[in-house]
Scaffold this active site. Structure first.
Site, short mmCIF file in Angstrom:
data_model
loop_
_atom_site.label_atom_id
_atom_site.label_comp_id
_atom_site.label_asym_id
_atom_site.label_seq_id
_atom_site.Cartn_x
_atom_site.Cartn_y
_atom_site.Cartn_z
N CYS A 146 -33.90 -30.25 -21.17
CA CYS A 146 -32.93 -30.52 -20.09
C CYS A 146 -31.52 -30.70 -20.67
O CYS A 146 -31.25 -31.64 -21.42
CB CYS A 146 -33.38 -31.79 -19.36
SG CYS A 146 -32.17 -32.48 -18.23
N CYS A 175 -29.80 -33.99 -19.78
CA CYS A 175 -30.45 -35.08 -20.52
C CYS A 175 -29.88 -35.16 -21.94
O CYS A 175 -29.61 -36.26 -22.44
CB CYS A 175 -31.96 -34.86 -20.61
SG CYS A 175 -32.81 -34.87 -19.03
#
Length: 140
Positions: free
Chosen positions: A64, A67
């Site tokens: 991600c 993230c």
């Protein structure tokens, strides 16, 4: 409970009642709570339910992009609030059961826990000021 040192990755047995007493790694002598702790299905409930400090959990995944961008912000906040708030990271790719159990629909998702109960949740990578506000709401 077993906490893996965020500095050297060695496992350390720490009684939950001593989490608020600045536990030190037996191997590298660094503070165990000065960086985010990686949680697994084996220690998650113990970290959240039996910790006397407020807990902020970052549900994330290594693939991600947001993230990855949020990781340094979360780590800086963990350093700033060491031994006042417990910062925990859950890799939802490796710990799919936890992601499912906590109804994580998007990542990154931050969940705030106090006395073992989730009291706040926000999805998305927060800028430092908003993360600080999230931490302060939880710690007050």
């Amino acid at each position: 409970m077993i906490i893996h040192c965020p500095h050297c990755s060695k496992g350390n047995r720490v009684p939950t009642e001593k989490l608020n007493q600045t536990p030190i790694c037996g191997a590298c002598q660094q503070e165990l709570l000065s960086l985010p702790i990686s949680a697994t299905g084996a220690n998650f409930s113990e970290l959240v339910a039996q910790t006397v400090m407020p807990v902020i959990v970052d549900f994330w995944a290594p693939w991600c992009g947001p993230c990855k961008m949020f990781g340094p912000t979360f780590q800086a906040s963990a350093i700033a609030h060491a031994n006042r708030v417990l910062f925990v990271k859950v890799n939802t790719e490796a710990e799919q059961g936890l992601g499912s159990q906590w109804n994580i629909r998007s990542i990154p998702t931050l969940a705030g826990f106090k006395n073992g109960k989730e009291i706040n949740r926000v999805s998305g990578a927060l800028p430092p000021a908003q993360l600080e506000q999230f931490v302060n709401q939880l710690a007050s």
